[in-house]
Structures are given as C-alpha cells and as structure tokens.
Design a protein around this motif. Structure first.
Motif, PDB file in Angstrom:
ATOM      1  N   UNK A 286       0.816  -1.221   0.000  1.00 22.46           N
ATOM      2  CA  UNK A 286       0.000   0.000   0.000  1.00 22.46           C
ATOM      3  C   UNK A 286       0.848   1.269   0.000  1.00 22.46           C
ATOM      4  N   UNK A 287       2.180   1.118   0.005  1.00 23.15           N
ATOM      5  CA  UNK A 287       3.096   2.266  -0.009  1.00 23.15           C
ATOM      6  C   UNK A 287       2.791   3.235   1.138  1.00 23.15           C
ATOM      7  N   UNK A 288       2.504   2.679   2.275  1.00 26.17           N
ATOM      8  CA  UNK A 288       2.189   3.513   3.430  1.00 26.17           C
ATOM      9  C   UNK A 288       3.429   4.218   3.961  1.00 26.17           C
ATOM     10  N   UNK A 289       4.593   3.624   3.775  1.00 28.50           N
ATOM     11  CA  UNK A 289       5.819   4.271   4.240  1.00 28.50           C
ATOM     12  C   UNK A 289       6.196   5.483   3.406  1.00 28.50           C
ATOM     13  N   UNK A 290       5.551   5.653   2.251  1.00 27.70           N
ATOM     14  CA  UNK A 290       5.808   6.816   1.408  1.00 27.70           C
ATOM     15  C   UNK A 290       4.799   7.935   1.640  1.00 27.70           C
ATOM     16  N   UNK A 291       3.828   7.699   2.532  1.00 28.07           N
ATOM     17  CA  UNK A 291       2.791   8.695   2.793  1.00 28.07           C
ATOM     18  C   UNK A 291       3.370   9.806   3.667  1.00 28.07           C
ATOM     19  N   UNK A 292       3.286  11.078   3.225  1.00 31.42           N
ATOM     20  CA  UNK A 292       3.853  12.176   4.029  1.00 31.42           C
ATOM     21  C   UNK A 292       3.175  12.320   5.384  1.00 31.42           C
TER      22      UNK A 292
END
Length: 468
Positions: free
Chosen positions: A89-95
């Motif tokens: 879910x690319x949560x680590x890329x969420x600002x």
C-alpha cells in the motif's frame, strides 16, 4: 445481613446509590458518543491441507499437524506480513504517516517497524473451530481503509506463505546443483577409467570374448584327448604285437591280404610244378622268382604299415606336446581375461553406481527447481473484504446497558462500603446485635396513609421483639 437490613441500608444511602448509578450511565453514554466511529472489515482465507502437492504428488505431513492452523495465524500476525502490507500500500511513502512518525518518535528508529506495530493492534485473526478457514478482520476509521487493509493482509499472507515454501526449495535447488556437479564429475571420472582400461586391454565385450576363448580351450582339450589316445594306442600296438604281421592295420590292409592270397596260389603252383617237372625246370624257377618277389613286396608293405604306425605314434606324441603347451597358454589367456573381466566389471559397477547417484540427484534437482519456481499455494481467499455499511464501534446501546449494570453494582457496592466504614443502627435487630441485649419495646412514628414510611412498612416484615 438480612434482607431488611440490606434494604434499609440502600434506602438510607439512596442518594449515593442514585448519584453513582447516574454518573456511571452518563459517563458511559458521553464517552460512547464522543468516541470516533470505527469500522471493521473481514475477509476469510481457506487452507487446503488434504490435496496432494502438485510437484511432490503426495500430501505433505506438515499440513496435517495439529499446530498447523496456529502456525498460520502466527504468520498472519507476523512483522513480515505486516511489512509486506506496508510495501504493497506504499504507506511508508505517505507524508502524513511520516509526520506522525516524526512526532511520535522524534525521528528515532525506523518508520516501518513503528507503523507495523500500530497496524497489528487493529488486526484480529480468528480460526474456525471445525474447518480450515481463517477470518482476518481489520478495524479502521473509514470503511474504505478497513476493507483495503483486510484484503491487503490476506494477499500479503498468501504471498508470504508462498515465499516460505519457495525459499527452502531455492536453497535445496542451489545445494542440489552443487551436488549434481560433483556427481557428474564422479561419473565422468568412472567412465574415463573404464574407457582407458578397455583401450589398454583391447576388450570391448568381456563376456563374448571370454566365451570364445573358453570354447577354444574346450576344443584344444578335446584335440589333446584324441592325440593322447592315438599315441597311447600306437604305443600299445608296438608293445603288444610280437610280429608285424599281427598288427591290426596289417591284417586289415587289403593289399597285404591280396598279396598273401597270391603267395598262397604261387606256393601251390610251385609245389605242382616241382612234382611234375622238378626244381631245375625253368617254369619252376620262374615261379619261385615270382614268389620271392611277391613276398618281398608284401614284407615291404608290412614294414611300411608298421613304420607308419610308429610315425603316427611319434606324430601323436609331438602333437600332444604341442597341444599341452597350447592348452596351458589358453588357460593363462582365460585367466587373464577373467582378471580383466573382474576389473572391467568393477569399473562398470562404479560407473553404474555413479550413474544412479547422478540420476537421483538430477531428479531431486529438477524437483527442487520446479518447487522454487512454483506459483501455486494451498491458501486462497474465500470471501474478500467489502466496505462495512455500519460502524462496529462504539456500540452506544450496548455500552449504556453495560453501564446500567455496572452503575447498579457500583452504587450498591459504594453504599455497603460506606455503611461498613460508618456503621449505624437502623432497626431493632441492629440494636440488639450491637448491645447484646434484648429489645423490650419499639416506639414507631406515626404512619399516615400514603406516606413513604407506610409504603416501606408494607415492604418490611412485621416483626415484634419479645419482651423478657
């Protein structure tokens, strides 16, 4: 404590009980209304533990173990699956999430483990009691997020489950590749040793050549037996016969028999001529000369036959000596062939052993490679998660009902606790117990109809103490 005392205590402390009850219910109601709504989405995955493995062709024993379902639940709640969900879910890329992490940890540690611990708190995994179905539930602030997280955990679990099966297969394939190279070298070495020995000895088919040499030895042995018999026969004939005329060959000779017949006729004729004309008659002398010549020829023929028997005996002796030497040579040749055959048999056996080992390793290598490249797993999604229509939390009605029950218990408990700390006399029984003296009389207040005292008096049993 009797029921009357209990009711009197509650009535005396009615304000405390009421305020505690109302406070508990009001607090629970306010908290339930203030708490944010939380939605729960659920998905179900089914584990196939009875179908055979498509590559191995048999049911793996680990799938039937009692702790298999518990192991799968631990895998679902593991950091590896949660980390894969974060990557999916690319949560680590969420600002926004990065800012929350900075505020919570002040930049210490790593974002992924911190976020994984938060996500695992909202995850709920429950197995079915009598089936191989596992329910994966996730709670979130929005229905879309809850459904997405539940489906992401299910897919991440399937991917990790497949990786856990593939990783050992990849390690096995790598190890079997190394072993296959070693066994291939052993096979090549054994084949080269066999080929070099065959070229050195000039033997291709040991069994056929050995059979040929054995047959040749048998033929030489037969010839030797015949030659020895012939020599023995010749020697016995020369030793047993006193005169050459008695030799079987002489007696069986047709020429000698014919000469003997001619000699007998000439002798008979010579006697007749001698009686008629005398020994000086020319005819007698001519007949005598013919008889002498015929005997000379017969003796020469007998001598020739006798000589031929001796010659045959000498030839037989020489042939026997040659055949004995040939038989000895052939025996040595057969022994050499047997030794070579044993050596070749040993080399062939080493080649066959190396070939079988190489084939077995090759088969396992192929199977491990197929397993390492497999994309099949025994886990599949049974029911994908959908967006919930109603929030799962807070449950206002349930919380109010629980607060009513808890508030009642707290109010009663508070009244009894306060009563124990500050004990008072509320009835004649309390006075009798406190003073350990009998009660002689009870002065009751005036009870008016409709008054609360009349109602309470109707509830309490009408007990009068006995006077002493």
């Amino acid at each position: 404590m009797t029921l009357q005392q209990f009711l009197l205590i509650l009535w005396a402390r009615r304000k405390l009980v009421l305020f505690t009850f109302l406070g508990t219910v009001l607090t629970a109601t306010i908290v339930s209304l203030i708490l944010p709504e939380e939605y729960t989405a659920s998905t179900a995955v089914v584990l196939d533990v009875k179908s055979p493995d498509p590559i191995a062709g048999m049911v793996l024993p680990g799938l039937m173990a009692p702790g298999y379902m518990a192991t799968q639940m631990d895998i679902i709640t593991s950091d590896r699956v949660t980390t894969r969900v974060i990557k999916m879910l690319r949560m680590d890329e969420n600002p926004t999430i990065q800012e929350q992490w900075q505020e919570a940890t002040e930049g210490k540690g790593k974002l992924t483990p911190w976020l994984a611990s938060l996500l695992q708190k909202k995850l709920d995994v429950k197995p079915s009691r009598e089936s191989n179905v596992i329910s994966i539930s996730y709670s979130g602030g929005s229905p879309e997020f809850a459904a997405a997280m539940a489906n992401a955990f299910a897919q991440a679990y399937i991917d990790v489950n497949l990786e856990l099966r593939i990783e050992p297969a990849r390690q096995n394939a790598k190890w079997f590749d190394e072993q296959s190279k070693q066994y291939r070298e052993r096979l090549d070495t054994a084949q080269k040793a066999l080929s070099d020995y065959q070229q050195k000895s000039g033997i291709v088919a040991t069994d056929e050549r050995l059979d040929y040499e054995t047959q040749k030895l048998n033929e030489l042995s037969t010839q030797l037996t015949v030659a020895q018999a012939q020599g023995t026969d010749s020697s016995s004939k020369r030793k047993s016969s006193g005169s050459a005329d008695t030799l079987p060959e002489v007696m069986q000779s047709g020429l000698v028999s014919q000469m003997k017949g001619d000699i007998a006729r000439l002798e008979s004729r010579l006697k007749e001529v001698s009686g008629n004309f005398g020994v000086n008659h020319p005819q007698y002398q001519r007949s005598q000369a013919e008889l002498a010549e015929l005997k000379s020829k017969m003796n020469a023929e007998i001598a020739r036959i006798s000589s031929s028997i001796g010659t045959a005996g000498n030839i037989s002796k020489q042939k026997v000596s040659e055949l004995i030497a040939a038989v000895d040579t052939q025996k040595k040749r057969i022994l050499e062939l047997k030794e070579q055959r044993d050596e070749i048999t040993l080399l062939v056996r080493e080649v066959e052993t190396a070939q079988r080992a190489f084939d077995a390793v090759g088969q396992r290598t192929t199977q491990s490679r197929l397993e390492s490249q497999s994309v099949q797993t025994n886990v599949s999604v049974l029911n994908p998660a959908s967006e919930p229509l109603k929030p799962a939390k807070p449950k206002v009605l349930l919380n109010i009902l629980l607060s009513i029950f808890v508030g009642t218990l707290l109010g009663v408990g508070a009244a009894l606790t306060l009563e124990l700390l500050n004990r008072r006399i509320r009835s004649s029984e309390d006075l009798s117990l406190a003073l350990d003296l009998p009660v002689l009389a009870v002065l009751e207040p005036e009870v008016r109809p409709g008054n609360w005292l009349s109602k309470l008096a109707n509830l309490l049993p009408n007990r009068r103490p006995k006077t002493a």
